[in-house]
Design an enzyme around this catalytic site. Structure first.
Site, PDB file in Angstrom:
ATOM      1  CE  LYS A 197      -0.198  -0.277   5.045  1.00 10.38           C
ATOM      2  NZ  LYS A 197      -1.008  -0.664   6.209  1.00 10.38           N
ATOM      3  NE  ARG A 202      -6.764   0.562  11.045  1.00 14.33           N
ATOM      4  CZ  ARG A 202      -5.521   0.380  10.594  1.00 14.33           C
ATOM      5  NH1 ARG A 202      -4.668   1.390  10.595  1.00 14.33           N
ATOM      6  NH2 ARG A 202      -5.119  -0.782  10.131  1.00 14.33           N
ATOM      7  CG  HIS A 224      -3.897  -4.335  12.070  1.00 14.62           C
ATOM      8  ND1 HIS A 224      -2.739  -4.872  11.550  1.00 14.62           N
ATOM      9  CD2 HIS A 224      -3.681  -2.998  12.132  1.00 14.62           C
ATOM     10  CE1 HIS A 224      -1.870  -3.892  11.306  1.00 14.62           C
ATOM     11  NE2 HIS A 224      -2.417  -2.750  11.645  1.00 14.62           N
ATOM     12  NE  ARG A 254      -2.781  -7.957   7.970  1.00 15.33           N
ATOM     13  CZ  ARG A 254      -3.352  -8.360   9.093  1.00 15.33           C
ATOM     14  NH1 ARG A 254      -3.983  -9.509   9.146  1.00 15.33           N
ATOM     15  NH2 ARG A 254      -3.302  -7.595  10.168  1.00 15.33           N
ATOM     16  CE1 TYR A 295      13.096  32.205  -0.568  1.00 18.77           C
ATOM     17  CE2 TYR A 295      13.128  29.841  -0.280  1.00 18.77           C
ATOM     18  CZ  TYR A 295      12.882  30.944  -1.064  1.00 18.77           C
ATOM     19  OH  TYR A 295      12.432  30.781  -2.345  1.00 18.77           O
ATOM     20  CB  CYS A 301      14.645  26.056  -0.916  1.00 23.52           C
ATOM     21  SG  CYS A 301      15.924  27.201  -0.357  1.00 23.52           S
ATOM     22  CG  ASP A 316      11.861  23.660  -6.103  1.00 22.25           C
ATOM     23  OD1 ASP A 316      10.968  22.802  -6.061  1.00 22.25           O
ATOM     24  OD2 ASP A 316      11.643  24.878  -6.209  1.00 22.25           O
TER      25      ASP A 316
HETATM   26  C1  LIG Z   1      -0.215  -1.632   6.878  1.00 22.45           C
HETATM   27  C2  LIG Z   1      -0.773  -2.885   7.415  1.00 22.45           C
HETATM   28  C3  LIG Z   1       0.048  -4.012   7.599  1.00 22.45           C
HETATM   29  C4  LIG Z   1       1.549  -3.981   7.421  1.00 22.45           C
HETATM   30  O1  LIG Z   1       2.164  -3.402   8.560  1.00 22.45           O
HETATM   31  P1  LIG Z   1       3.739  -3.350   8.748  1.00 22.45           P
HETATM   32  O2  LIG Z   1       3.915  -2.824  10.129  1.00 22.45           O
HETATM   33  O3  LIG Z   1       4.268  -2.404   7.737  1.00 22.45           O
HETATM   34  O4  LIG Z   1       4.266  -4.733   8.563  1.00 22.45           O
HETATM   35  C5  LIG Z   1      -0.580  -5.192   7.973  1.00 22.45           C
HETATM   36  N1  LIG Z   1      -1.905  -5.254   8.189  1.00 22.45           N
HETATM   37  C6  LIG Z   1      -2.717  -4.179   8.052  1.00 22.45           C
HETATM   38  C7  LIG Z   1      -4.167  -4.309   8.323  1.00 22.45           C
HETATM   39  C8  LIG Z   1      -2.165  -2.955   7.685  1.00 22.45           C
HETATM   40  O5  LIG Z   1      -2.968  -1.888   7.570  1.00 22.45           O
END
Ligand SMILES: *Cc1c(COP(=O)(O)O)cnc(C)c1O
Length: 399
Positions: free
Chosen positions: A61, A159, A188, A244, A288, A333, A335
């Site tokens: 992602k 969440r 998660h 994951r 600047y 800056c 750029d």
């Molecule tokens: C982003 C995400 C992950 C990956 O997390 P990392 O800490 O980068 O390994 C896994 N599961 C869900 C639901 C996430 O949103």
């Protein structure tokens, strides 16, 4: 390391930063760019697979955590990743357009307007409310292929996800739907990067209680998953059927408390060109606001990168040039940024400068930039702007 010439031209215009495809290195002509090593990604994937002992769902992602969505996905697909995951359906559709054929799971909610397209592209969807099931049922009749879904359960992140109490009933309903394959069930962790936090045990306990319940009813889907990188590394009991992983795949420590084991390699180096060198007299104000004024005659270099590229304005930074650290002088800056070259007068316009990553024996890791900027390495990587071209390096063993 020479960038591969990639025939796929970039098309940023209509899709924004999430859909960065590699540019042809010689064509971008940009004074700043990021080099991405597929070999490092492949190496990290295989370390994770060995360590976890279960398949890795590669999380790509947010433009592959800044590495480029297609860059990251192609590298892990070629290296044998079982599947990959994104946050949003537009990212998943972009992966299909880029030719990625392994399973892709959308971790977030998919709006009804894009359901049909997602199904047609065999994108796996996350569901967690009855409304999701209804919307799915409405489009399924027309879709070319059956839907593959994962049910998300909220065990303590607060969440996305169904409550553990609501989950069994949703599973029953899903199992009754025609043309729906319930491939997964997942949750998660909120505090996996801080392994001693009691909520980790509590979340795993809740998840296991649910698994027992649905197992008894014969409703356990084939892929049960819970662990992100930090949990995959520190919590063997939470590895279930797959892990994951995002941040570890890119070779970055999940947190100070969860450093990567030996053998992982950062996959991205952020570079810029020294575009100009000037000898300033004593008393010259630089950049600047003239926050920096030379105390004596000083050689100052101008580097072609700035906050418009995602390099933050905080004072006190250092860059690498000729394998050594040089201090940023004056304000960053949009750029450009100026560095003192008094210790390295041999530096020439055109020389390569490193903002993040190794150069010679020196290195500025993402973790260091994160500390300096008061954030986490995730945000450092995601903060590299879309205007910074990503170059895919030739596959070779990481140094
Ligand atoms: C982003 C995400 C992950 C990956 O997390 P990392 O800490 O980068 O390994 C896994 N599961 C869900 C639901 C996430 O949103």
């Amino acid at each position: 390391m020479r960038p591969i010439i990639n025939p796929r031209r970039n098309s940023l215009s209509s899709h924004g930063s999430a859909l960065i495809l590699p540019l042809v290195a010689t064509e971008h002509g940009s004074s700043t760019w990021a080099e991405v090593s597929p070999a490092a990604l492949a190496n990290n994937l295989s370390r994770l697979q060995d360590l976890a002992g279960v398949p890795v769902m590669a999380v790509v992602k947010a433009a592959g955590y800044g590495h480029g969505l297609a860059n990251a996905a192609r590298a892990v697909e070629a290296a044998g990743a079982a599947s990959c995951a994104v946050a949003r359906v537009d990212e998943a559709l972009a992966l299909r357009r880029a030719g990625i054929s392994i399973p892709v799971l959308v971790l977030g909610e998919t709006p009804r307007s894009l359901l049909r397209q997602a199904l047609d592209q065999a994108v796996s969807l996350t569901v967690f409310t009855r409304r999701h099931l209804q919307e799915l049922a409405e489009v399924l009749g027309d879709a070319l292929s059956p839907a593959t879904v994962h049910l998300k359960v909220d065990t303590g992140m607060s969440r996305l996800g169904a409550s553990p109490e609501a989950a069994p009933e949703l599973l029953v309903e899903l199992s009754r739907m025609k043309q729906v394959e319930v491939a997964g069930l997942f949750t998660h962790f909120a505090c996996a990067d801080s392994p001693e936090t009691p909520s980790n045990d509590m979340q795993e306990h809740k998840f296991r209680a649910l698994l027992e319940k649905i197992g008894a009813a014969g409703l356990r889907p084939p892929w049960v998953h819970a662990a992100n990188s930090a949990a995959a590394l520190t919590r063997p009991s939470a590895r279930f059927d797959l892990v994951r992983c995002g941040i570890a795949l890119y070779g970055i420590d999940p947190s100070d408390e969860v450093p990567l084991p030996k053998g992982f390699v950062p996959a991205l180096t952020w570079k810029a060109k020294l575009v100009h060198v000037q000898d300033l007299p004593a008393g010259a104000g630089v950049s600047y606001g003239h926050d920096y004024i030379t105390e004596h005659a000083e050689r100052v270099g101008v580097v072609g990168v700035g906050y418009g590229d995602g390099y933050r304005r905080q004072p006190g930074g250092e860059l690498l040039i000729l394998g050594a650290r040089v201090p940023i002088v004056g304000r960053v800056c949009m750029d450009q940024v100026m560095v003192s070259l008094d210790q390295h007068p041999e530096a020439q316009p055109g020389d390569e400068v490193v903002l993040l990553g190794p150069q010679g024996r020196e290195a500025i890791p993402a973790e260091e930039l994160a500390r300096r900027w008061g954030t986490i390495p995730y945000e450092v990587l995601c903060g590299i702007s879309a205007r910074v071209p990503r170059e895919l390096l030739e596959s070779k063993r990481p140094g």
